[in-house]
Design an enzyme around this catalytic site. Structure first.
Site, PDB file in Angstrom:
ATOM      1  N   GLU A 430       8.066   4.083  -5.285  1.00 24.30           N
ATOM      2  CA  GLU A 430       8.092   3.104  -4.185  1.00 24.30           C
ATOM      3  C   GLU A 430       8.718   3.683  -2.923  1.00 24.30           C
ATOM      4  O   GLU A 430       9.380   2.994  -2.155  1.00 24.30           O
ATOM      5  CB  GLU A 430       8.836   1.822  -4.603  1.00 24.30           C
ATOM      6  CG  GLU A 430       8.285   1.147  -5.830  1.00 24.30           C
ATOM      7  CD  GLU A 430       6.787   0.891  -5.767  1.00 24.30           C
ATOM      8  OE1 GLU A 430       6.246   0.794  -4.658  1.00 24.30           O
ATOM      9  OE2 GLU A 430       6.162   0.809  -6.830  1.00 24.30           O
ATOM     10  N   GLY A 431       8.477   4.955  -2.689  1.00 27.57           N
ATOM     11  CA  GLY A 431       9.064   5.658  -1.553  1.00 27.57           C
ATOM     12  C   GLY A 431      10.360   6.311  -1.984  1.00 27.57           C
ATOM     13  O   GLY A 431      11.297   5.622  -2.382  1.00 27.57           O
TER      14      GLY A 431
END
Length: 586
Positions: A430-431
């Protein structure tokens, strides 16, 4: 992690520290959700987590998922637990009633998923993206797609994936090559491959809804040319779509969750939102996912702390200072420091994530536009902080808890080593945490010269801060403003120091959280005061001093950049003077 063991703590934070029931009851959709109803929901959630999900933790890790000719078989008991999960209404906790949901405040869903991650992170990966997929479809899909997919996703009857990454395109989504071609009937033909797709194939549900980033013909280059397509595993007529799982990855942890390489061979899909604006549609999904990943950090750290605390209360080794006989290791100062420090992160992190969940509902439902804007500002600025800081502490804190076991922690029988392995990936997906820091500093804070962050810090709710806390907030604002000036001379500077900046922000926010806990527990029963005093002291003594380290690094970088600018200005003036003298002589 026994969820019931943390239930009393969470009730204290929700009711005494945050006054959460009063906050959500001020919003029309939740005005009939009182504290008693919320307590009943959480008590039943704790029972489900403890009895249906937690017992599968060891099996999921040791047996893992099995790949067989395109089919993925999850570990024994996983499907049965998931069927009970969605049929019990748990995925739909915070979804709208008109979509098949229960319409409860988002913070109750957050508590549930924190418990699930701590009890069985691998299993929890399956429903982890459901709420984000629900919001994405609800806000951006056509009415026809909503009619067919929204309720199935809201209730969890069908699971969902987020298909972004490709072998050559990880964090840089602008490099995505998967293609989508719109058809005359309104569908699209999708071709391409995606990697690292959590739950891309499994036997938990009868259908899987893939949300796929792809590029339409003649789309602009880069991220602005991406579109979002909904591609189901099974089509409406019951036939299998041309979606193939090529293999599952062998991972460091999360063996109970299949991480798939997916291939789309002229698969049938439909556009979600507008063409070439896929990232806008997926942004809702990614933000929800990032908050839930921060909660994973807390849940995993709580699970590690519970194991370490229980072991420290039973194991005897050497004599603690001042003791006459062999002591429990929990009596040794070094062990107390480890346990109290991790407790400080768990408790403070819970206040921040629960407050953020409350602000998500305020941003959606508050009648006052100014309140909605302030809540949105909080969520935009704080979400990357929570994702990065709490997953970082989830891993490193779990490793510290393993240290409590000594050599026993490094072998499998105690289960602590699994938590360390499982926790590591949350810093990546998610980053990555580095990307979260850049997002915070470069895209959000410096974009307005730090005005949004300054407004957030000056309007933190609750009692007035201490003089020391106020000084730290002012120091952070001053550094932010100076950093904006220095970045004009050294554009790389914010990228070098973004991690340090995020940690400084996290520490200031945790200090606020502990200020709220302190104000609440001073009026609580004696047992509550005993419970909260040790981690409060640990936070002040062992955690908060990191603020000076991080701000020192930031000031050093700023000073170097400004000195460089000054030297350049001096050299420029001398160059002008020399040019003038030379030209005059001519």
């Amino acid at each position: 992690m026994p969820a019931r063991q943390s239930l009393a703590d969470i009730q204290f934070l929700l009711n005494n520290v945050l006054q959460a029931p009063a906050q959500w009851q001020a919003l029309a959709p939740f005005d009939d959700t009182d504290a008693d109803l919320a307590a009943q929901v959480l008590a039943e959630a704790a029972r489900f987590v403890d009895t249906a999900v937690a017992p599968l933790q060891r099996t999921g890790d040791e047996v893992g998922c099995r790949f067989d000719a395109g089919q993925v078989h999850t570990p024994p008991g996983f499907r049965e637990a998931y069927q009970a999960f969605w049929q019990g209404g748990w995925p739909a906790l915070a979804c709208a009633p008109e979509d098949g949901g229960q319409g409860l405040p988002a913070v109750l869903e957050c508590v549930l998923y924190e418990w699930l991650a701590g009890a069985n992170h691998g299993w929890t990966m399956a429903p982890g993206l459901l709420h984000g997929a629900y919001e994405c479809i609800r806000h951006h899909a056509s009415d026809a797609l909503k009619a067919q997919y929204l309720e199935k996703v809201a209730t969890g009857e069908w699971l969902a994936t987020m298909c972004l990454t490709e072998a050559h395109a990880g964090s840089d989504l602008g490099l995505v090559r998967t293609r989508g071609v719109l058809q005359p009937d309104g569908s699209a033909r999708v071709n391409g491959s995606k990697i690292f797709i959590s739950g891309g194939e499994h036997d938990l549900t009868d259908n899987i809804v893939h949300l796929v980033l792809a590029r339409l013909p003649d789309a602009p280059a880069g991220p602005k040319g991406l579109s979002l397509l909904l591609v189901p595993k099974v089509l409406a007529d019951g036939s299998r779509n041309a979606v193939v799982c090529e293999r599952i990855e062998e991972k460091m942890g999360l063996h109970g969750s299949p991480t798939c390489v997916m291939r789309f061979d002229d698969a049938t899909g439909w556009l979600v939102g507008e063409a070439n604006k896929g990232l806008n549609a997926m942004f809702v999904m990614m933000n929800a996912a990032r908050l839930h990943v921060g909660l994973q950090g807390i849940g995993l750290l709580e699970a590690a702390w519970q194991k370490a605390s229980a072991y420290a209360a039973e194991r005897r080794q050497m004599r603690a200072p001042g003791a006459k006989d062999t002591s429990l290791i929990q009596d040794h100062p070094a062990i107390r420091r480890i346990l109290h420090t991790q407790r400080a992160w768990i408790d403070g992190g819970r206040v921040l994530t629960y407050h953020t969940a409350l602000q998500l509902d305020v941003a959606k439902h508050h009648p006052d536009a100014a309140e909605r804007a302030a809540a949105q500002r909080w969520c935009a600025l704080v979400t990357p902080v929570l994702k990065a800081a709490l997953t970082d502490q989830g891993f490193h804190g779990a490793s510290a808890c393993l240290q409590v076991f000594g050599g026993h922690g490094y072998v499998r029988e105690w289960g602590i080593e699994q938590i360390v392995r499982d926790a590591r990936v949350a810093m990546i997906y998610e980053g990555t945490n580095e990307i979260q820091a850049i997002d915070l500093l470069v895209r959000k804070v410096l974009a307005d010269g730090g005005q949004g962050l300054s407004a957030l810090l000056t309007t933190l709710p609750g009692a007035a801060p201490s003089a020391a806390a106020s000084a730290r907030r002012h120091a952070l604002v001053e550094i932010t403003q100076t950093l904006a000036i220095a970045a004009q001379s050294d554009p790389e500077l914010p990228y070098w120091v973004a991690d340090d900046y995020l940690r400084a922000v996290a520490l200031v926010l945790l200090e606020w959280a502990w200020g709220q806990i302190g104000a609440a527990h001073r009026t609580a029963p004696n047992t509550a005061r005993d419970r909260w005093s040790a981690p409060a002291q640990a936070f002040a003594q062992w955690v908060l001093p990191e603020f000076d380290l991080r701000t020192g690094i930031l000031r050093q970088g700023i000073a170097q950049a400004l000195e460089f600018r000054t030297k350049e200005a001096v050299n420029a003036r001398w160059a002008c003077a020399r040019s003038y003298v030379f030209n005059s002589k001519m």
